[in-house]
Design an enzyme around this catalytic site. Structure first.
Site, PDB file in Angstrom:
ATOM      1  N   SER A  12      50.139  31.439   9.660  1.00 13.47           N
ATOM      2  CA  SER A  12      49.562  32.178  10.786  1.00 13.47           C
ATOM      3  C   SER A  12      50.174  31.653  12.075  1.00 13.47           C
ATOM      4  O   SER A  12      50.034  30.470  12.399  1.00 13.47           O
ATOM      5  CB  SER A  12      48.048  31.991  10.842  1.00 13.47           C
ATOM      6  OG  SER A  12      47.588  32.387  12.127  1.00 13.47           O
ATOM      7  N   HIS A  37      51.874  35.889   9.033  1.00 16.68           N
ATOM      8  CA  HIS A  37      50.515  36.388   9.282  1.00 16.68           C
ATOM      9  C   HIS A  37      50.239  36.385  10.789  1.00 16.68           C
ATOM     10  O   HIS A  37      50.403  35.369  11.459  1.00 16.68           O
ATOM     11  CB  HIS A  37      49.521  35.476   8.548  1.00 16.68           C
ATOM     12  CG  HIS A  37      48.096  35.902   8.615  1.00 16.68           C
ATOM     13  ND1 HIS A  37      47.543  36.819   7.736  1.00 16.68           N
ATOM     14  CD2 HIS A  37      47.092  35.528   9.440  1.00 16.68           C
ATOM     15  CE1 HIS A  37      46.259  36.979   8.011  1.00 16.68           C
ATOM     16  NE2 HIS A  37      45.952  36.209   9.062  1.00 16.68           N
ATOM     17  N   ASP A  39      47.453  37.201  13.714  1.00 10.88           N
ATOM     18  CA  ASP A  39      46.016  37.332  13.961  1.00 10.88           C
ATOM     19  C   ASP A  39      45.757  38.043  15.270  1.00 10.88           C
ATOM     20  O   ASP A  39      45.971  37.484  16.349  1.00 10.88           O
ATOM     21  CB  ASP A  39      45.380  35.938  13.984  1.00 10.88           C
ATOM     22  CG  ASP A  39      45.278  35.351  12.590  1.00 10.88           C
ATOM     23  OD1 ASP A  39      44.737  36.036  11.707  1.00 10.88           O
ATOM     24  OD2 ASP A  39      45.740  34.215  12.376  1.00 10.88           O
ATOM     25  N   MET A  41      43.133  39.480  17.832  1.00  8.15           N
ATOM     26  CA  MET A  41      41.723  39.279  18.210  1.00  8.15           C
ATOM     27  C   MET A  41      41.448  39.972  19.542  1.00  8.15           C
ATOM     28  O   MET A  41      42.303  39.971  20.432  1.00  8.15           O
ATOM     29  CB  MET A  41      41.446  37.782  18.347  1.00  8.15           C
ATOM     30  CG  MET A  41      41.793  36.983  17.106  1.00  8.15           C
ATOM     31  SD  MET A  41      41.272  35.268  17.276  1.00  8.15           S
ATOM     32  CE  MET A  41      41.967  34.581  15.759  1.00  8.15           C
ATOM     33  N   HIS A  70      46.525  40.995  10.715  1.00  8.92           N
ATOM     34  CA  HIS A  70      45.089  40.854  10.467  1.00  8.92           C
ATOM     35  C   HIS A  70      44.344  41.233  11.744  1.00  8.92           C
ATOM     36  O   HIS A  70      44.370  40.484  12.720  1.00  8.92           O
ATOM     37  CB  HIS A  70      44.829  39.386  10.068  1.00  8.92           C
ATOM     38  CG  HIS A  70      43.388  39.045   9.874  1.00  8.92           C
ATOM     39  ND1 HIS A  70      42.956  37.722   9.755  1.00  8.92           N
ATOM     40  CD2 HIS A  70      42.273  39.805   9.753  1.00  8.92           C
ATOM     41  CE1 HIS A  70      41.653  37.705   9.585  1.00  8.92           C
ATOM     42  NE2 HIS A  70      41.209  38.946   9.579  1.00  8.92           N
ATOM     43  N   MET A  72      41.259  41.550  13.915  1.00  4.61           N
ATOM     44  CA  MET A  72      39.878  41.117  14.148  1.00  4.61           C
ATOM     45  C   MET A  72      39.431  41.837  15.411  1.00  4.61           C
ATOM     46  O   MET A  72      39.262  41.227  16.477  1.00  4.61           O
ATOM     47  CB  MET A  72      39.817  39.593  14.273  1.00  4.61           C
ATOM     48  CG  MET A  72      39.998  38.907  12.924  1.00  4.61           C
ATOM     49  SD  MET A  72      40.497  37.185  13.062  1.00  4.61           S
ATOM     50  CE  MET A  72      42.271  37.417  13.155  1.00  4.61           C
ATOM     51  N   MET A 141      37.781  35.695   3.961  1.00  5.73           N
ATOM     52  CA  MET A 141      37.736  34.697   5.037  1.00  5.73           C
ATOM     53  C   MET A 141      36.995  33.452   4.547  1.00  5.73           C
ATOM     54  O   MET A 141      35.867  33.553   4.053  1.00  5.73           O
ATOM     55  CB  MET A 141      37.009  35.261   6.272  1.00  5.73           C
ATOM     56  CG  MET A 141      37.692  36.434   6.965  1.00  5.73           C
ATOM     57  SD  MET A 141      39.388  36.142   7.493  1.00  5.73           S
ATOM     58  CE  MET A 141      39.200  34.733   8.583  1.00  5.73           C
ATOM     59  N   GLY A 148      41.765  29.097  14.857  1.00  7.39           N
ATOM     60  CA  GLY A 148      42.445  28.288  13.857  1.00  7.39           C
ATOM     61  C   GLY A 148      41.798  26.908  13.785  1.00  7.39           C
ATOM     62  O   GLY A 148      40.955  26.549  14.612  1.00  7.39           O
ATOM     63  N   ASP A 176      42.035  33.193   3.931  1.00  7.89           N
ATOM     64  CA  ASP A 176      42.351  32.933   5.331  1.00  7.89           C
ATOM     65  C   ASP A 176      41.322  31.996   5.945  1.00  7.89           C
ATOM     66  O   ASP A 176      40.160  32.354   6.080  1.00  7.89           O
ATOM     67  CB  ASP A 176      42.389  34.267   6.091  1.00  7.89           C
ATOM     68  CG  ASP A 176      42.987  34.134   7.477  1.00  7.89           C
ATOM     69  OD1 ASP A 176      43.385  33.019   7.865  1.00  7.89           O
ATOM     70  OD2 ASP A 176      43.047  35.171   8.171  1.00  7.89           O
ATOM     71  N   GLY A 177      41.796  30.784   6.291  1.00 10.01           N
ATOM     72  CA  GLY A 177      40.954  29.834   7.008  1.00 10.01           C
ATOM     73  C   GLY A 177      40.813  28.514   6.271  1.00 10.01           C
ATOM     74  O   GLY A 177      40.339  28.466   5.141  1.00 10.01           O
ATOM     75  N   GLY A 198      47.474  28.200   9.013  1.00  8.92           N
ATOM     76  CA  GLY A 198      47.941  28.013  10.385  1.00  8.92           C
ATOM     77  C   GLY A 198      48.195  26.548  10.646  1.00  8.92           C
ATOM     78  O   GLY A 198      49.335  26.064  10.589  1.00  8.92           O
TER      79      GLY A 198
HETATM   80  C1  DX5 Z   1      41.056  32.840  11.819  1.00 10.65           C
HETATM   81  C2  DX5 Z   1      42.404  33.441  11.519  1.00 10.65           C
HETATM   82  C3  DX5 Z   1      43.255  32.581  10.649  1.00 10.65           C
HETATM   83  C4  DX5 Z   1      43.599  31.252  11.217  1.00 10.65           C
HETATM   84  C5  DX5 Z   1      43.881  30.281  10.125  1.00 10.65           C
HETATM   85  O1  DX5 Z   1      40.307  33.725  12.531  1.00 10.65           O
HETATM   86  O2  DX5 Z   1      42.264  34.687  10.899  1.00 10.65           O
HETATM   87  O3  DX5 Z   1      44.433  33.278  10.230  1.00 10.65           O
HETATM   88  O4  DX5 Z   1      44.699  31.291  12.072  1.00 10.65           O
HETATM   89  O5  DX5 Z   1      44.077  29.047  10.705  1.00 10.65           O
HETATM   90  P1  DX5 Z   1      43.850  27.689   9.918  1.00 10.65           P
HETATM   91  O6  DX5 Z   1      44.794  27.706   8.763  1.00 10.65           O
HETATM   92  O7  DX5 Z   1      44.211  26.662  10.941  1.00 10.65           O
HETATM   93  O8  DX5 Z   1      42.416  27.644   9.500  1.00 10.65           O
HETATM   94 ZN    ZN Z   2      44.081  35.721   9.857  1.00 13.61          ZN
END
Ligand code: DX5
Ligand code: ZN
Length: 226
Positions: A12, A37, A39, A41, A70, A72, A141, A148, A176-177, A198
């Protein structure tokens, strides 16, 4: 994109250097990333703001693998064509983002992309049961979306339920996460094939020290493969 269930690592870029996305994407791909990936938001569905369609379009020429976007955001439907235009290969919307996920998935596929549906930790596997024939990817999730670097929430029961529900349909299970070398084996054993990471990929590295990204990707892949 041909379908397979082998482990794919999808870094990510939320954890990349925000002033240097082109070079960061090139570095992670050169170091073994399978997908990239992204993200998105909106400061409304989640309490953080990242990229819109023009930024995603600017990333596109740097992504040689698979651009996995992705969303959000809520609402989703008004933006689907803009992300198709930006060059997304896979567009994932949250099931919690609105009442008409079935229509959203139809629209994503109609715009020529693979369609993903994401489930927050509190949403049960059964929520996607009647969407499977329209779905190319289910994103489970393992944190509450928005940031992250959060702590992994164990969703292995949900992953197992989804894996059984999918049967032999060509549907990816993405996690993811909080994915790292400790949690990757748990989710892979439960049936996941796409691991978003990430902080665990970007930690300790930079575009000037890209081999650290490579070491991190290899370590997560090896842990997942057991
Ligand atoms: C969270 C995101 C993830 C995030 C993952 O809302 O969708 O993709 O970047 O990050 P890590 O791997 O650091 O949890
Ligand atoms: Zn994500």
């Amino acid at each position: 994109m041909t379908f397979n269930r082998s482990i794919k690592i999808a870094p990510s870029i939320l954890s990349a250097d925000f002033a240097n996305f082109g070079a960061e994407i090139q570095a992670i791909e050169a170091q073994g990333a399978d997908w990239v990936h992204i993200d998105v938001m909106d400061g409304h569905f989640v309490p953080n703001l990242t990229f819109g369609p023009p930024a995603v379009k600017a990333f596109r020429p740097h992504v040689k693998t698979v651009m996995d976007v992705h969303l959000m955001i809520s609402p989703v439907d008004a933006y689907i064509d803009a992300y198709a235009e930006a060059g997304a290969d896979i567009l994932t919307a949250h099931i919690e983002a609105g009442p008409h996920t079935h229509r959203t998935l139809q629209a994503i596929k109609g715009a020529g992309m693979k369609a993903g549906v994401a489930l927050n930790p509190g949403t049960p596997a059964q929520a996607v049961e009647h969407l499977l024939d329209l779905t190319d990817l289910i994103c489970v999730m393992t944190v509450n979306p928005g940031f992250g670097g959060q702590k992994f929430i164990d969703m292995t029961d949900k992953i197992r339920t989804l894996r059984a529900m999918i049967g032999d349909r060509e549907v990816h299970i993405e996690i993811d996460g909080g994915v790292d070398t400790a949690t990757a084996p748990l989710v892979a054993a439960a049936g996941a094939d796409v691991l978003v990471a990430g902080s665990a990929v970007f930690r300790g590295g930079s575009v000037d020290m890209p081999s650290v990204y490579g070491d991190n990707i290899k370590a997560i892949r090896a842990a997942a493969q057991g």
